[in-house]
Design an enzyme around this catalytic site. Structure first.
Site, PDB file in Angstrom:
ATOM      1  NE  ARG A   1      40.022  40.649  45.013  1.00  0.00           N
ATOM      2  CZ  ARG A   1      39.907  41.088  43.868  1.00  0.00           C
ATOM      3  NH1 ARG A   1      39.066  40.930  43.227  1.00  0.00           N
ATOM      4  NH2 ARG A   1      40.860  42.241  43.618  1.00  0.00           N
TER       5      ARG A   1
ATOM      6  CE  LYS B   1      44.356  41.035  42.190  1.00  0.00           C
ATOM      7  NZ  LYS B   1      44.374  40.445  40.674  1.00  0.00           N
TER       8      LYS B   1
ATOM      9  CD  GLU C   1      38.831  35.139  36.188  1.00  0.00           C
ATOM     10  OE1 GLU C   1      38.464  36.333  35.546  1.00  0.00           O
ATOM     11  OE2 GLU C   1      38.635  35.173  37.328  1.00  0.00           O
TER      12      GLU C   1
HETATM   13  N1  PLP Z   1      40.093  38.347  37.244  1.00  0.00           N
HETATM   14  C1  PLP Z   1      41.403  38.195  37.368  1.00  0.00           C
HETATM   15  C2  PLP Z   1      42.304  36.871  37.213  1.00  0.00           C
HETATM   16  C3  PLP Z   1      42.170  39.261  37.672  1.00  0.00           C
HETATM   17  O1  PLP Z   1      43.282  39.161  38.103  1.00  0.00           O
HETATM   18  C4  PLP Z   1      41.393  40.631  38.233  1.00  0.00           C
HETATM   19  C5  PLP Z   1      42.474  41.731  38.897  1.00  0.00           C
HETATM   20  O2  PLP Z   1      41.960  41.747  39.982  1.00  0.00           O
HETATM   21  C6  PLP Z   1      40.005  40.732  38.060  1.00  0.00           C
HETATM   22  C7  PLP Z   1      39.607  39.426  37.430  1.00  0.00           C
HETATM   23  C8  PLP Z   1      39.492  41.721  37.933  1.00  0.00           C
HETATM   24  O3  PLP Z   1      39.044  41.987  39.537  1.00  0.00           O
HETATM   25  P1  PLP Z   1      39.010  43.392  40.177  1.00  0.00           P
HETATM   26  O4  PLP Z   1      37.760  43.871  39.457  1.00  0.00           O
HETATM   27  O5  PLP Z   1      38.566  43.190  41.649  1.00  0.00           O
HETATM   28  O6  PLP Z   1      40.125  44.131  39.882  1.00  0.00           O
HETATM   29  C1  COI Z   2      44.321  44.019  38.633  1.00  0.00           C
HETATM   30  O1  COI Z   2      43.508  44.410  37.871  1.00  0.00           O
HETATM   31  O2  COI Z   2      44.362  44.486  39.713  1.00  0.00           O
HETATM   32  C2  COI Z   2      45.288  42.905  38.175  1.00  0.00           C
HETATM   33  O3  COI Z   2      45.502  42.513  39.249  1.00  0.00           O
HETATM   34  C3  COI Z   2      45.299  42.582  37.053  1.00  0.00           C
HETATM   35  C4  COI Z   2      46.797  42.199  36.719  1.00  0.00           C
HETATM   36  C5  COI Z   2      47.680  43.366  36.764  1.00  0.00           C
HETATM   37  C6  COI Z   2      47.211  41.025  37.645  1.00  0.00           C
END
Ligand code: PLP
Ligand code: COI
Length: 341
Positions: A83, A185, A221
């Site tokens: 990612r 991200k 989201e």
């Molecule tokens: N959506 C956003 C905007 C996020 O910042 C995160 C955190 O990483 C997620 C979703 C969840 O993604 P993940 O499950 O890969 O941590």
């Molecule tokens: C995560 O779940 O890793 C995030 O990045 C969420 C937040 C702390 C930005």
């Protein structure tokens, strides 16, 4: 012998603390150096760095888990590495190779292993890989030099209360544009989320829910987490959109729901006007894990799903299975776990 640290493991929140060592690598003249572990948690960069002025930066978030036998493991770090490569491509930054990313994660965790919370406390070691454009640059163009780093911080819950439901409200604001950077991200998305988050928190909600930026009719989201709902027909439903961050937790839950719990899994539009199609709903992410959604305030009315105080049975099964895999109590699908040895 393992070094001891004086930390109240049962009451960790989600805040920064300096740990012992972080990984740092520099890209210059078309290549990454070998990288090294350093003690210093400060960086000195040019005042003209693109990360400071034009948001040329991206980051990741993943965790290291202490298992019952005291060993340490990572959950799907290859997915974070991939990612991050996509985020880098979007912002014209150099890719950090997947194998080097995973090795750097292992090295940083090992170097800080006494900061990995004990099994049973619910705590984990959060890893924050990031890349920033550095060097002298004034015009809006990619930086001549980049810094990739990973620091680690022991963390507990992101939303207070663990697997107890919290309420959210719907914001009119957008965190990303229809064809913008929502699926990457990158810091800009998070800068855009601070004001809506503050307003929702002031109204008494844990965070806000973003609708699709083009039509404002579909749920996208849940703050910094993805949305899922369980329909009355026991389907696991999650929105699909080019402006949602592809959550690794969400894709893992889709697999768990289908292959381990036998649910039908559907990625499709989730209309905010049709929230009553769901008997349970949740927010999922690395930081959020699974946070059950008690209710969603839409246009001043709170729509409650399963309960404002209790987690629904399917959300609970998803939570127990996900955490069981992450903490090593349940056998993981192939390739999900990387041991820190
Ligand atoms: N959506 C956003 C905007 C996020 O910042 C995160 C955190 O990483 C997620 C979703 C969840 O993604 P993940 O499950 O890969 O941590
Ligand atoms: C995560 O779940 O890793 C995030 O990045 C969420 C937040 C702390 C930005």
């Amino acid at each position: 012998m393992e070094k001891k640290v004086n930390i109240d493991w049962d009451n960790l929140g989600f805040s920064y603390m300096k740990t012992d060592l972080r990984f740092v690598s520099i890209w210059e003249d078309g290549k990454w150096d070998d990288g090294k572990l350093v003690e210093d948690n400060k960086i000195t960069i040019s005042e003209a760095s693109t990360a400071l002025h034009y948001g040329q930066q991206c980051f990741e978030g993943l965790k290291a888990y202490r298992t019952k036998d005291g060993s340490i493991q990572l959950f799907r770090p290859d997915q974070n590495a991939k990612r991050m490569i996509n985020s880098c491509k979007k912002l014209l930054m150099p890719e950090f190779p997947v194998d080097k990313f995973i090795q750097a994660c292992i090295d940083v965790v090992k170097a800080n292993e006494h900061f990995v919370p004990p099994y049973g406390t619910g705590g984990t070691l959060y890893m924050r890989p990031y890349m920033i454009g550095i060097g002298d640059n004034l015009g809006v163009k990619p930086a001549p030099k980049y810094l990739f780093s990973i620091f680690v911080v022991p963390v507990g819950e992101y939303f207070k209360g663990g697997v107890t439901p919290v309420n959210f409200d719907i914001t009119d604001a957008d965190r990303a544009a229809p064809h913008g950077t929502g699926a990457s991200k990158v810091g800009g998305n998070y800068a855009a989320s601070m004001q809506p988050h503050k307003e929702s928190a002031e109204r008494g909600y844990a965070d806000c829910i973003y609708l699709d930026p083009a039509t404002h009719t579909k749920i996208e989201e849940v703050g910094s987490a993805n949305f899922f709902g369980i329909t009355h027909e026991d389907e696991f439903v999650t929105p699909v959109s080019p402006s949602i961050l592809p959550s690794i937790t969400k894709y893992s839950l889709m697999h768990i729901a289908k292959e381990m719990l036998g649910l039908k899994v559907v990625e499709r539009d989730v209309l905010v006007e049709k929230m009553d199609e769901f008997k349970e709903a949740g927010a999922c992410g690395t930081a959020a894990v699974i946070t059950p959604i008690g209710g969603i305030d839409y246009k001043g009315e709170l729509h409650v799903f399963y309960s404002e105080t209790e987690v629904g049975p399917i959300t609970k099964k998803l939570y127990d299975t996900l955490c069981g895999i992450q903490f090593g109590d349940i056998e993981a699908p192939e390739g999900w776990i990387v041991k820190v040895e």
